[in-house]
Write a protein that holds these residues in place. Sequence first.
Motif, PDB file in Angstrom:
ATOM      1  N   GLU A 126       1.257  -1.078   0.134  1.00  0.00           N
ATOM      2  CA  GLU A 126      -0.190   0.083  -0.318  1.00  0.00           C
ATOM      3  C   GLU A 126       0.808   1.024   0.075  1.00  0.00           C
ATOM      4  O   GLU A 126       1.986   1.052   0.756  1.00  0.00           O
ATOM      5  CB  GLU A 126      -0.931  -0.142   1.129  1.00  0.00           C
ATOM      6  CG  GLU A 126      -1.946   1.042   1.327  1.00  0.00           C
ATOM      7  CD  GLU A 126      -3.202   0.390   2.350  1.00  0.00           C
ATOM      8  OE1 GLU A 126      -3.569   1.549   2.816  1.00  0.00           O
ATOM      9  OE2 GLU A 126      -2.961  -0.050   3.255  1.00  0.00           O
ATOM     10  N   MET A 127       0.133   2.826  -0.954  1.00  0.00           N
ATOM     11  CA  MET A 127       1.297   3.584  -1.111  1.00  0.00           C
ATOM     12  C   MET A 127      -0.027   4.651  -0.394  1.00  0.00           C
ATOM     13  O   MET A 127      -0.553   4.946  -1.759  1.00  0.00           O
ATOM     14  CB  MET A 127       1.857   3.165  -2.506  1.00  0.00           C
ATOM     15  CG  MET A 127       3.293   4.359  -1.675  1.00  0.00           C
ATOM     16  SD  MET A 127       3.801   4.730  -3.800  1.00  0.00           S
ATOM     17  CE  MET A 127       4.806   2.787  -3.545  1.00  0.00           C
ATOM     18  N   SER A 128       0.598   5.678   0.174  1.00  0.00           N
ATOM     19  CA  SER A 128      -0.175   7.357   0.287  1.00  0.00           C
ATOM     20  C   SER A 128       1.504   7.958  -0.426  1.00  0.00           C
ATOM     21  O   SER A 128       2.479   8.530   0.230  1.00  0.00           O
ATOM     22  CB  SER A 128      -0.136   7.654   1.473  1.00  0.00           C
ATOM     23  OG  SER A 128      -1.545   6.845   1.730  1.00  0.00           O
ATOM     24  N   ILE A 129       1.077   9.122  -1.117  1.00  0.00           N
ATOM     25  CA  ILE A 129       1.415   9.650  -2.342  1.00  0.00           C
ATOM     26  C   ILE A 129       1.059  11.046  -1.402  1.00  0.00           C
ATOM     27  O   ILE A 129       0.119  11.547  -1.629  1.00  0.00           O
ATOM     28  CB  ILE A 129       1.557   9.417  -3.196  1.00  0.00           C
ATOM     29  CG1 ILE A 129       2.576   7.987  -3.872  1.00  0.00           C
ATOM     30  CG2 ILE A 129       2.654  10.864  -4.288  1.00  0.00           C
ATOM     31  CD1 ILE A 129       2.509   7.694  -5.392  1.00  0.00           C
ATOM     32  N   PHE A 130       1.934  12.088  -1.384  1.00  0.00           N
ATOM     33  CA  PHE A 130       1.503  13.308  -0.852  1.00  0.00           C
ATOM     34  C   PHE A 130       2.567  14.309  -1.757  1.00  0.00           C
ATOM     35  O   PHE A 130       3.511  14.053  -1.697  1.00  0.00           O
ATOM     36  CB  PHE A 130       1.590  14.260   0.477  1.00  0.00           C
ATOM     37  CG  PHE A 130       0.777  13.133   1.454  1.00  0.00           C
ATOM     38  CD1 PHE A 130       0.157  13.646   1.939  1.00  0.00           C
ATOM     39  CD2 PHE A 130       0.497  11.347   1.644  1.00  0.00           C
ATOM     40  CE1 PHE A 130      -1.301  13.336   2.925  1.00  0.00           C
ATOM     41  CE2 PHE A 130      -0.136  10.900   2.812  1.00  0.00           C
ATOM     42  CZ  PHE A 130      -0.776  12.172   3.229  1.00  0.00           C
ATOM     43  N   ASN A 131       1.585  15.152  -1.889  1.00  0.00           N
ATOM     44  CA  ASN A 131       2.507  16.098  -3.489  1.00  0.00           C
ATOM     45  C   ASN A 131       1.358  17.862  -2.999  1.00  0.00           C
ATOM     46  O   ASN A 131       0.786  17.843  -2.844  1.00  0.00           O
ATOM     47  CB  ASN A 131       2.442  15.459  -4.815  1.00  0.00           C
ATOM     48  CG  ASN A 131       3.104  15.784  -5.793  1.00  0.00           C
ATOM     49  OD1 ASN A 131       4.677  15.353  -5.638  1.00  0.00           O
ATOM     50  ND2 ASN A 131       2.901  16.786  -6.407  1.00  0.00           N
ATOM     51  N   ILE A 132       2.182  18.490  -3.783  1.00  0.00           N
ATOM     52  CA  ILE A 132       1.895  19.992  -3.880  1.00  0.00           C
ATOM     53  C   ILE A 132       1.012  20.260  -5.237  1.00  0.00           C
ATOM     54  O   ILE A 132       1.471  18.502  -5.799  1.00  0.00           O
ATOM     55  CB  ILE A 132       3.084  21.080  -3.073  1.00  0.00           C
ATOM     56  CG1 ILE A 132       3.937  20.728  -4.145  1.00  0.00           C
ATOM     57  CG2 ILE A 132       3.653  21.088  -1.927  1.00  0.00           C
ATOM     58  CD1 ILE A 132       5.031  21.948  -3.876  1.00  0.00           C
ATOM     59  N   HIS A 133       0.188  20.730  -5.186  1.00  0.00           N
ATOM     60  CA  HIS A 133      -0.630  21.646  -6.473  1.00  0.00           C
ATOM     61  C   HIS A 133       0.650  22.727  -7.016  1.00  0.00           C
ATOM     62  O   HIS A 133       0.275  23.539  -7.394  1.00  0.00           O
ATOM     63  CB  HIS A 133      -1.757  21.987  -5.875  1.00  0.00           C
ATOM     64  CG  HIS A 133      -3.017  21.060  -6.066  1.00  0.00           C
ATOM     65  ND1 HIS A 133      -3.660  20.341  -7.258  1.00  0.00           N
ATOM     66  CD2 HIS A 133      -3.273  20.292  -4.966  1.00  0.00           C
ATOM     67  CE1 HIS A 133      -4.461  19.375  -6.428  1.00  0.00           C
ATOM     68  NE2 HIS A 133      -4.173  19.604  -5.519  1.00  0.00           N
ATOM     69  N   ASP A 134       1.714  21.875  -8.117  1.00  0.00           N
ATOM     70  CA  ASP A 134       2.688  22.198  -8.871  1.00  0.00           C
ATOM     71  C   ASP A 134       2.953  21.419 -10.141  1.00  0.00           C
ATOM     72  O   ASP A 134       1.441  20.935 -10.662  1.00  0.00           O
ATOM     73  CB  ASP A 134       3.956  22.312  -8.546  1.00  0.00           C
ATOM     74  CG  ASP A 134       4.814  21.075  -8.152  1.00  0.00           C
ATOM     75  OD1 ASP A 134       4.088  20.131  -8.221  1.00  0.00           O
ATOM     76  OD2 ASP A 134       5.645  21.244  -7.360  1.00  0.00           O
ATOM     77  N   GLN A 135       3.792  21.653 -10.574  1.00  0.00           N
ATOM     78  CA  GLN A 135       3.777  21.180 -12.097  1.00  0.00           C
ATOM     79  C   GLN A 135       3.711  19.505 -12.024  1.00  0.00           C
ATOM     80  O   GLN A 135       3.164  19.307 -12.994  1.00  0.00           O
ATOM     81  CB  GLN A 135       5.013  21.641 -13.050  1.00  0.00           C
ATOM     82  CG  GLN A 135       7.127  21.024 -12.469  1.00  0.00           C
ATOM     83  CD  GLN A 135       6.921  22.440 -11.327  1.00  0.00           C
ATOM     84  OE1 GLN A 135       5.852  22.470 -10.553  1.00  0.00           O
ATOM     85  NE2 GLN A 135       7.795  22.349 -10.760  1.00  0.00           N
ATOM     86  N   THR A 136       4.487  18.580 -10.543  1.00  0.00           N
ATOM     87  CA  THR A 136       4.550  17.547 -10.909  1.00  0.00           C
ATOM     88  C   THR A 136       3.237  16.639  -9.816  1.00  0.00           C
ATOM     89  O   THR A 136       2.983  15.525 -10.373  1.00  0.00           O
ATOM     90  CB  THR A 136       5.812  17.223  -9.728  1.00  0.00           C
ATOM     91  OG1 THR A 136       4.486  17.725  -8.375  1.00  0.00           O
ATOM     92  CG2 THR A 136       6.853  17.679  -9.488  1.00  0.00           C
TER      93      THR A 136
END
Length: 268
Positions: A126-136
């Motif tokens: 299981e994987m939880s990915i956290f990211n900001i709302h940028d180009q990625t």
Amino acid sequence: MHNNAFAKLGLNFAYLAFEITNDTLPAAVQSIRTLDMRGSNISMPNKQKILPLLDKLDPVAKMVGAVNTVVNDNGVLTGYTTDGTGFMKALADENLDIRGEKMTIAGAGGAGTAIEIQAAYDGVKEMSIFNIHDQTWENAERNVKIINEQTDCKAQLFDLADQDAFKREIADSAIYCDSTGVGMKPLEGKSLVNDPSFFHKDMIVFDTVYAPRTTKLMEVAQEAGVEHVFNGLGMMLEQGAEAFKLWTGKEMPVDYIRDLLFDQDDQK
């Protein structure tokens, strides 16, 4: 690293560095064929741009959508990504196995994508990915889709701004990995996690940054009493070792290179 390993094993290779831009990349790739180079490493900003210039892609590189290693077999260029393999091998070097476990990771750029795809491919449950709302952000969405459709891992994407979810998912994980550049210059001294209560002592905290050797994230984890805290040095060494094997067919003398080039006291 590579030149010392070549010398140690008596191999007739030389590793050289060249500054290549997006504009000069096509000619540089052709020079691999023209000069009959055995291969090359590729750094940013060329990891994605090189894809259409190659003849073949390793399955994981195709899933990741980026290449950091090229192998030349009689003019046929095959692209690989060794960043994710380096991450998994760095853990294995410490006798740690995250297969079947839950992982929380911050970031979905080049290194993050390689780690996420490789970890899922290798058996993380299981994987939880956290990211900001940028180009990625779109890349993070793509990663989740690929993982859920092409591996047995269940992946979810969260906005890094949701700190309640961030804390909850980390607390429920066997490993937290920061694959962003937070903690290295110009963001030295900063961390996405500043509260030690996010962590539990039995987990792994892995920062892909290796300069400085001890990042703010690592300090927070150590304050929380986390047993296994690592910087990105082992990952950097092992991704290089994987490329070395692709080119030469031989195992890099990793322990020798570690002793030769890196201070043992700074490994963790």
